[in-house]
Design an enzyme around this catalytic site. Structure first.
Site, PDB file in Angstrom:
ATOM      1  N   ASN A 158      61.877  10.700  66.211  1.00  0.00           N
ATOM      2  CA  ASN A 158      61.387   9.545  66.953  1.00  0.00           C
ATOM      3  C   ASN A 158      60.962  10.021  68.336  1.00  0.00           C
ATOM      4  O   ASN A 158      61.812  10.323  69.180  1.00  0.00           O
ATOM      5  CB  ASN A 158      62.471   8.482  67.065  1.00  0.00           C
ATOM      6  CG  ASN A 158      62.022   7.283  67.885  1.00  0.00           C
ATOM      7  OD1 ASN A 158      60.868   7.204  68.324  1.00  0.00           O
ATOM      8  ND2 ASN A 158      62.923   6.343  68.108  1.00  0.00           N
ATOM      9  N   THR A 190      57.921   9.551  63.468  1.00  0.00           N
ATOM     10  CA  THR A 190      57.876   8.113  63.211  1.00  0.00           C
ATOM     11  C   THR A 190      56.946   7.437  64.208  1.00  0.00           C
ATOM     12  O   THR A 190      56.843   7.839  65.366  1.00  0.00           O
ATOM     13  CB  THR A 190      59.280   7.496  63.286  1.00  0.00           C
ATOM     14  OG1 THR A 190      59.846   7.724  64.585  1.00  0.00           O
ATOM     15  CG2 THR A 190      60.193   8.108  62.243  1.00  0.00           C
ATOM     16  N   SER A 216      66.914  11.950  66.754  1.00  0.00           N
ATOM     17  CA  SER A 216      66.665  10.720  67.492  1.00  0.00           C
ATOM     18  C   SER A 216      67.999  10.250  68.037  1.00  0.00           C
ATOM     19  O   SER A 216      68.993  10.993  68.023  1.00  0.00           O
ATOM     20  CB  SER A 216      66.041   9.672  66.566  1.00  0.00           C
ATOM     21  OG  SER A 216      65.850   8.447  67.232  1.00  0.00           O
ATOM     22  N   ASP A 218      70.868   6.973  67.526  1.00  0.00           N
ATOM     23  CA  ASP A 218      71.526   6.496  66.313  1.00  0.00           C
ATOM     24  C   ASP A 218      70.680   5.486  65.536  1.00  0.00           C
ATOM     25  O   ASP A 218      70.902   5.267  64.351  1.00  0.00           O
ATOM     26  CB  ASP A 218      72.881   5.878  66.682  1.00  0.00           C
ATOM     27  CG  ASP A 218      73.823   6.908  67.287  1.00  0.00           C
ATOM     28  OD1 ASP A 218      74.008   7.966  66.663  1.00  0.00           O
ATOM     29  OD2 ASP A 218      74.344   6.664  68.394  1.00  0.00           O
ATOM     30  N   GLY A 219      69.698   4.866  66.188  1.00  0.00           N
ATOM     31  CA  GLY A 219      68.911   3.825  65.538  1.00  0.00           C
ATOM     32  C   GLY A 219      68.106   4.315  64.353  1.00  0.00           C
ATOM     33  O   GLY A 219      67.957   3.600  63.351  1.00  0.00           O
ATOM     34  N   SER A 249      69.608   8.517  73.696  1.00  0.00           N
ATOM     35  CA  SER A 249      70.445   8.382  74.885  1.00  0.00           C
ATOM     36  C   SER A 249      71.908   8.168  74.529  1.00  0.00           C
ATOM     37  O   SER A 249      72.796   8.551  75.294  1.00  0.00           O
ATOM     38  CB  SER A 249      69.948   7.220  75.749  1.00  0.00           C
ATOM     39  OG  SER A 249      69.780   6.046  74.971  1.00  0.00           O
ATOM     40  N   ARG A 322      66.652   3.255  80.161  1.00  0.00           N
ATOM     41  CA  ARG A 322      66.542   4.314  79.157  1.00  0.00           C
ATOM     42  C   ARG A 322      65.987   5.613  79.737  1.00  0.00           C
ATOM     43  O   ARG A 322      66.320   6.706  79.268  1.00  0.00           O
ATOM     44  CB  ARG A 322      65.651   3.831  78.002  1.00  0.00           C
ATOM     45  CG  ARG A 322      65.430   4.843  76.911  1.00  0.00           C
ATOM     46  CD  ARG A 322      64.638   4.240  75.763  1.00  0.00           C
ATOM     47  NE  ARG A 322      65.437   3.278  75.023  1.00  0.00           N
ATOM     48  CZ  ARG A 322      66.276   3.610  74.041  1.00  0.00           C
ATOM     49  NH1 ARG A 322      66.423   4.886  73.697  1.00  0.00           N
ATOM     50  NH2 ARG A 322      66.970   2.692  73.408  1.00  0.00           N
TER      51      ARG A 322
END
Length: 547
Positions: A158, A190, A216, A218-219, A249, A322
């Site tokens: 990501n 992605t 990435s 955790d999402g 992050s 972020r």
């Protein structure tokens, strides 16, 4: 020179030398080395007529990710080369603890003028290093693991996660590590939210891949897991080994995987190096998943956490910070402490101590490949063969019942049965603990050790212990006490702070009913529908590359 056995040298190694050779250094033919290979170590000694202090280097094969043989770029040079790549734990400069640091050892072989012979000898050395390194993986007293066949991985990145540096970190670090370990992979970048979920659910031919790697936060892993479990062949799909490389992050699962490896805490690029090393070693372990039921939609599957109140608020409201990376959570915590909120609701849970099958794992005869899988499906949550688990009753069709609540109507979705959970509009079983209506500062359900890189929320959690670590803080705690709690969580010491408002329970299932009209509920850091929610753990349902 043809490799030969070295003379006994009992002071430098604990296992017999199986291969010995004398080679020159790459780039300096005047420097010569005696190289010994044992079952556990590569031992390098500089050869010199005069004594040289500290001229021996011992490298553990447990720290080796790969070795390769090759010819030089000069076609007139008959020499061949072999190089081994190590990532040993070394003390960090000007700080406590250790981190993995790259060590490359290369040698030039020129015993004969025949380039074919020299390359054959170099390949013999490289192959011997790889084979002995692989054998070290089975000399552990930890959970049962299996070595991942190193054929082909899909690596999903990501580019927007964290500070937006995931792709550059792949290019600068991970690509090189995978090449050193001879791991073939295909990069997929992605493009939008749920891109990965749709890809693994609808388009991916799993037979072409040996693992899915997520770089990435955790999402993205949340998307991949739910995509796999939405497939008609979910029983096979969820066995696909997954791996996490920190590129966001939060990076909670990456920090947990590092923690489970027994290493001292690290962050940022040191954490990436650690997870990259574990990926290259290719060991596969079971991982618990938790099914989460929402009031008006199908369930989702979670690998990390369910949160309501303070933790969920900080997670979502800190999105605006972020750009500062992991520090966003520190900033968000301070902002939310300044205007502490209280939420009213009811909580209920099934204690692990009351679960009749608390010590029985979701069994397999092996991890890779599994010849027979099991899922929790009877009244006590005990395993029965998966062929019975396809008749699940866990999706929801929204209707309105007489008491105004939504009713769950069985729809036979993919995924394992949630036998511990009644419909959301029905009372919980009598063996559950019910917390009376209460004002809460936070409710947090954890099933990994870390909530973020620097938050050790469940220090005694394990990857496949079949437990949900439930924490809740009741109203009445002061801002100072809550701050002390989170500061102690950085070291995993929050349970020893004697906070009177903090409760911790190990559970198998839970139900949360918010009564406050507004709030945020998150699953793995993703916002879900606000309202009644319940969850059940499925022990060892997924597979994760770990150490």
């Amino acid at each position: 020179m043809e490799p030969r056995r070295a003379p006994p040298d009992r002071d430098i190694h604990t296992s017999p030398v199986t291969l010995y050779g004398e080679f020159t250094a790459i780039g300096n033919r005047k420097v010569r080395y005696g190289v010994s290979l044992t079952e556990k170590e590569l031992i390098i000694q500089r050869l010199s007529s005069a004594p040289v202090p500290r001229n021996k280097v011992l490298l553990s094969l447990k720290d080796c990710v790969g070795s390769r043989a090759y010819r030089g770029e000069d076609n007139t040079d008959s020499a061949a080369y072999f190089t081994a790549y190590f990532y040993p734990l070394r003390k960090r400069w000007m700080s406590s603890g250790t981190s993995r640091q790259r060590v490359e050892q290369g040698f030039r072989l020129s015993a004969l003028q025949d380039p074919g012979y020299n390359l054959e000898e170099a390949e013999k050395w490289a192959r011997a290093v790889r084979e002995r390194s692989a054998r070290q993986q089975y000399q552990r007293d930890e959970v049962v693991m299996s070595e991942l066949p190193r054929r082909r991985m899909m690596l999903l990145v990501n580019p927007q996660s964290g500070k937006g540096q995931a792709l550059s970190l792949y290019n600068s670090q991970i690509q090189k590590m995978l090449h050193e370990a001879d791991v073939l992979h295909t990069l997929v970048i992605t493009e939008r939210q749920n891109h990965a979920r749709e890809l693994v659910r609808d388009k991916l031919d799993l037979a072409q891949w040996d693992a899915l790697v997520i770089m990435s936060g955790d999402g993205l892993l949340f998307e991949v897991i739910n995509g796999l479990l939405e497939r008609p062949d979910w029983e096979e799909a969820i066995r696909m080994p997954l791996a996490i490389l920190p590129g966001g992050s939060g990076n909670a699962l990456a920090a947990s995987v590092h923690h489970y490896s027994g290493s001292t805490p690290v962050s940022s690029e040191e954490l990436l190096t650690s997870c990259g090393f574990l990926l290259c070693k290719g060991l596969v372990s079971r991982m618990d998943l938790v099914s989460v039921h929402l009031i008006s939609g199908p369930r989702v599957f979670s690998f990390l956490s369910l949160a309501w109140g303070f933790v969920a608020d900080v997670d979502i409201e800190s999105e605006k910070y972020r750009h500062v990376g992991a520090a966003r959570f520190t900033v968000g915590t301070l902002v939310r402490l300044a205007s502490l909120r209280v939420y009213r609701g009811r909580l209920a849970y099934l204690p692990a101590s009351l679960d009749k099958c608390k010590d029985q794992p979701n069994q397999t005869s092996s991890l890779w490949p599994a010849s027979k899988m099991y899922s929790f499906s009877n009244d006590n949550g005990c395993p029965i063969p998966e062929q019975n688990s396809c008749h699940s009753n866990n999706s929801v069709k929204v209707t309105r019942s007489e008491n105004g609540l939504h009713r769950n109507i069985p729809q036979n979705p993919p995924g394992p049965q949630d036998s511990l959970l009644p419909p959301l509009d029905q009372p919980v079983p009598s063996n559950w603990v019910v917390v009376p209506e209460e004002d809460f500062v936070l409710v947090l359900a954890m099933y990994q050790s870390h909530l973020a890189e620097d938050l050790l929320a469940a220090p005694d959690s394990a990857l496949d212990d079949g437990l949900i670590h439930l924490f809740y803080v009741k109203a009445g705690t002061s801002r100072a006490a809550l701050l002390r709690l989170f500061l102690a969580m950085e070291k995993g010491a929050h349970l020893t702070t004697n906070c009177q408002h903090l409760v911790h329970a190990k559970v198998r299932a839970l139900r949360l009913e918010p009564h406050s009209p507004k709030g945020i509920i998150t699953v793995d850091g993703e916002v879900v529908e606000y309202g009644p929610v319940q969850a059940q753990v499925h022990r060892g349902l997924a597979r994760l590359i770990t150490g």
